[in-house]
Design a protein around this motif. Sequence first.
Motif, PDB file in Angstrom:
ATOM      1  N   GLY A  26      18.772  -7.097   4.636  1.00 14.67           N
ATOM      2  CA  GLY A  26      20.360  -6.913   5.067  1.00 14.67           C
ATOM      3  C   GLY A  26      20.517  -7.773   6.297  1.00 14.67           C
ATOM      4  O   GLY A  26      19.708  -8.633   6.767  1.00 14.67           O
ATOM      5  N   ARG A  27      21.923  -8.253   6.628  1.00 13.85           N
ATOM      6  CA  ARG A  27      22.491  -8.965   7.593  1.00 13.85           C
ATOM      7  C   ARG A  27      22.975  -8.275   8.796  1.00 13.85           C
ATOM      8  O   ARG A  27      24.031  -7.667   8.333  1.00 13.85           O
ATOM      9  CB  ARG A  27      23.055 -10.093   7.123  1.00 13.85           C
ATOM     10  CG  ARG A  27      22.502 -10.951   6.004  1.00 13.85           C
ATOM     11  CD  ARG A  27      21.459 -12.022   6.921  1.00 13.85           C
ATOM     12  NE  ARG A  27      20.845 -12.955   6.077  1.00 13.85           N
ATOM     13  CZ  ARG A  27      19.655 -12.492   5.302  1.00 13.85           C
ATOM     14  NH1 ARG A  27      19.069 -11.413   5.683  1.00 13.85           N
ATOM     15  NH2 ARG A  27      19.063 -13.447   4.589  1.00 13.85           N
ATOM     16  N   ASN A  28      22.738  -8.220   9.890  1.00 15.96           N
ATOM     17  CA  ASN A  28      23.429  -7.589  10.823  1.00 15.96           C
ATOM     18  C   ASN A  28      23.572  -5.928  10.595  1.00 15.96           C
ATOM     19  O   ASN A  28      24.680  -5.662  10.645  1.00 15.96           O
ATOM     20  CB  ASN A  28      24.704  -8.292  11.075  1.00 15.96           C
ATOM     21  CG  ASN A  28      25.309  -7.825  12.192  1.00 15.96           C
ATOM     22  OD1 ASN A  28      24.843  -7.469  13.344  1.00 15.96           O
ATOM     23  ND2 ASN A  28      26.870  -7.641  12.465  1.00 15.96           N
ATOM     24  N   LYS A 125      14.124  -7.932  15.305  1.00 13.79           N
ATOM     25  CA  LYS A 125      14.691  -9.348  14.856  1.00 13.79           C
ATOM     26  C   LYS A 125      15.728  -8.868  13.869  1.00 13.79           C
ATOM     27  O   LYS A 125      16.669  -9.904  13.345  1.00 13.79           O
ATOM     28  CB  LYS A 125      13.535  -9.975  14.195  1.00 13.79           C
ATOM     29  CG  LYS A 125      12.911  -9.608  12.994  1.00 13.79           C
ATOM     30  CD  LYS A 125      11.788 -10.817  12.700  1.00 13.79           C
ATOM     31  CE  LYS A 125      11.148 -10.275  11.213  1.00 13.79           C
ATOM     32  NZ  LYS A 125      10.243 -11.346  10.909  1.00 13.79           N
ATOM     33  N   TYR A 126      15.801  -7.567  13.210  1.00 14.99           N
ATOM     34  CA  TYR A 126      16.544  -7.404  12.116  1.00 14.99           C
ATOM     35  C   TYR A 126      18.032  -6.669  12.635  1.00 14.99           C
ATOM     36  O   TYR A 126      19.129  -6.688  12.134  1.00 14.99           O
ATOM     37  CB  TYR A 126      16.109  -6.390  11.132  1.00 14.99           C
ATOM     38  CG  TYR A 126      14.827  -6.815  10.677  1.00 14.99           C
ATOM     39  CD1 TYR A 126      14.540  -7.757   9.747  1.00 14.99           C
ATOM     40  CD2 TYR A 126      13.608  -6.178  11.158  1.00 14.99           C
ATOM     41  CE1 TYR A 126      13.322  -8.324   9.474  1.00 14.99           C
ATOM     42  CE2 TYR A 126      12.232  -6.407  10.704  1.00 14.99           C
ATOM     43  CZ  TYR A 126      12.165  -7.604  10.057  1.00 14.99           C
ATOM     44  OH  TYR A 126      10.979  -7.879   9.623  1.00 14.99           O
ATOM     45  N   GLY A 127      17.984  -6.214  13.855  1.00 14.25           N
ATOM     46  CA  GLY A 127      19.175  -5.706  14.508  1.00 14.25           C
ATOM     47  C   GLY A 127      18.831  -4.375  15.504  1.00 14.25           C
ATOM     48  O   GLY A 127      17.587  -4.261  15.856  1.00 14.25           O
ATOM     49  N   CYS A 161      28.122  -4.252  13.404  1.00 15.96           N
ATOM     50  CA  CYS A 161      27.008  -4.382  12.234  1.00 15.96           C
ATOM     51  C   CYS A 161      27.843  -3.861  10.918  1.00 15.96           C
ATOM     52  O   CYS A 161      28.728  -3.176  10.719  1.00 15.96           O
ATOM     53  CB  CYS A 161      25.897  -3.190  12.228  1.00 15.96           C
ATOM     54  SG  CYS A 161      24.745  -3.790  13.866  1.00 15.96           S
ATOM     55  N   THR A 162      27.157  -4.380   9.692  1.00 17.95           N
ATOM     56  CA  THR A 162      27.733  -4.136   8.443  1.00 17.95           C
ATOM     57  C   THR A 162      27.345  -2.918   7.719  1.00 17.95           C
ATOM     58  O   THR A 162      27.862  -2.238   6.898  1.00 17.95           O
ATOM     59  CB  THR A 162      27.473  -5.625   7.565  1.00 17.95           C
ATOM     60  OG1 THR A 162      26.275  -5.459   7.321  1.00 17.95           O
ATOM     61  CG2 THR A 162      28.195  -6.435   8.087  1.00 17.95           C
ATOM     62  N   GLU A 264       9.022  -9.428   2.971  1.00 21.78           N
ATOM     63  CA  GLU A 264       8.649 -10.663   3.581  1.00 21.78           C
ATOM     64  C   GLU A 264       7.070 -10.941   3.611  1.00 21.78           C
ATOM     65  O   GLU A 264       6.918 -12.216   3.871  1.00 21.78           O
ATOM     66  CB  GLU A 264       8.722 -10.182   5.150  1.00 21.78           C
ATOM     67  CG  GLU A 264      10.195 -10.280   5.545  1.00 21.78           C
ATOM     68  CD  GLU A 264      10.421 -10.169   6.982  1.00 21.78           C
ATOM     69  OE1 GLU A 264       9.616  -9.843   7.682  1.00 21.78           O
ATOM     70  OE2 GLU A 264      11.569 -10.266   7.561  1.00 21.78           O
ATOM     71  N   TRP A 278      18.976  -3.556  -3.308  1.00 24.67           N
ATOM     72  CA  TRP A 278      19.800  -3.717  -2.029  1.00 24.67           C
ATOM     73  C   TRP A 278      21.336  -4.264  -2.362  1.00 24.67           C
ATOM     74  O   TRP A 278      22.157  -3.821  -2.116  1.00 24.67           O
ATOM     75  CB  TRP A 278      18.971  -4.740  -1.022  1.00 24.67           C
ATOM     76  CG  TRP A 278      19.859  -5.223  -0.002  1.00 24.67           C
ATOM     77  CD1 TRP A 278      20.678  -6.262   0.275  1.00 24.67           C
ATOM     78  CD2 TRP A 278      20.336  -4.275   1.146  1.00 24.67           C
ATOM     79  NE1 TRP A 278      21.110  -6.213   1.500  1.00 24.67           N
ATOM     80  CE2 TRP A 278      21.187  -5.075   1.949  1.00 24.67           C
ATOM     81  CE3 TRP A 278      20.044  -3.120   1.452  1.00 24.67           C
ATOM     82  CZ2 TRP A 278      21.627  -4.645   3.189  1.00 24.67           C
ATOM     83  CZ3 TRP A 278      20.738  -2.516   2.507  1.00 24.67           C
ATOM     84  CH2 TRP A 278      21.594  -3.313   3.399  1.00 24.67           C
ATOM     85  N   LYS A 279      21.128  -5.261  -3.302  1.00 21.38           N
ATOM     86  CA  LYS A 279      22.285  -5.754  -3.896  1.00 21.38           C
ATOM     87  C   LYS A 279      23.264  -4.818  -4.560  1.00 21.38           C
ATOM     88  O   LYS A 279      24.525  -4.855  -4.628  1.00 21.38           O
ATOM     89  CB  LYS A 279      21.914  -6.830  -5.167  1.00 21.38           C
ATOM     90  CG  LYS A 279      21.508  -8.197  -4.330  1.00 21.38           C
ATOM     91  CD  LYS A 279      21.296  -9.341  -5.247  1.00 21.38           C
ATOM     92  CE  LYS A 279      20.784 -10.542  -4.416  1.00 21.38           C
ATOM     93  NZ  LYS A 279      20.442 -11.503  -5.323  1.00 21.38           N
ATOM     94  N   ASN A 282      24.925  -2.413  -2.077  1.00 19.00           N
ATOM     95  CA  ASN A 282      25.599  -3.668  -1.034  1.00 19.00           C
ATOM     96  C   ASN A 282      26.364  -4.641  -2.245  1.00 19.00           C
ATOM     97  O   ASN A 282      25.967  -5.875  -1.825  1.00 19.00           O
ATOM     98  CB  ASN A 282      25.047  -4.076   0.021  1.00 19.00           C
ATOM     99  CG  ASN A 282      24.614  -3.110   0.783  1.00 19.00           C
ATOM    100  OD1 ASN A 282      25.390  -2.509   1.881  1.00 19.00           O
ATOM    101  ND2 ASN A 282      23.347  -2.637   0.893  1.00 19.00           N
TER     102      ASN A 282
END
Length: 283
Positions: A26-28, A125-127, A161-162, A264, A278-279, A282
Amino acid sequence: MKHIAIISGKGGTGKTIIAASFAALGRNVCLVDCDVDAADLHLLLKPEVQESHEFKSGHTAVIDKNLCTQCGECTAVCRFNAISEVFTVDPISCEGCGVCSHVCPAEAIAMRENVSGEWFVSQTKYGPFVHARLGIAEENSGKLVTKIKQVAAEHAERQKCTCVIVDGPPGIGCPVIASLTGVDVAVIVTEPTLSGIHDMERVAGVARHFSIPTKVVINKCDINQENSDAIATLCEKENIEVVARIPFSKNVVESMVNGVPVVEFCHDDVTQELIALWKKLNP
């Protein structure tokens, strides 16, 4: 802002591995570990604790020896036998009902709020990451889950955050219900075993009762193809989409040993399935 709860009917199906992978993909995002009885998402996220708070819940009777006249009214009404002959309270036996304090003519008994655990606000580091630790044999886990979910939502709002990723507890009890409250989708992680199938059906029933959209992930799907097909058939009957079939991989075990989300750690078939999952969630 989307809220995704990752749950399972039983422990050990891989929901925390998936939650950690979502954090990395994820991002944010904001993360919250609602398995307050046995939290372990922190082992993969390596958070830096920024805030620590006591969680208070329930009460225990406390007798003031200076005021107590030893009249025996309290011992007569205590159905849990928590008050001794010398008028001291056993905190393990006391259920905090408060009857003794109501009948005490000398007003010598106070009901003291218990410190039942701790909750934390951390940064990864991810949020932002909100997690908690309930004390041994303490109650009100659902209340603690509700608290940390509320705090996580507030932090997610402030930091724009999203997505909020909820790593839920196993089972179908109060903390699971609290974890599901207010989410946009529940992702049930199951495995192709008889207990996995049975417990998936139970937790799917809980989500259905609260009208929460539900998806299913079959983890380690290739260890028993017959049971994986049985899960798919059950989901089709209940109109639940199977959004991922994740194969067994020793890389997952090695990633946990190294304390790193599997997406990772390597780029095998498991990682590709998790990226696709994940896609899907989202788009």
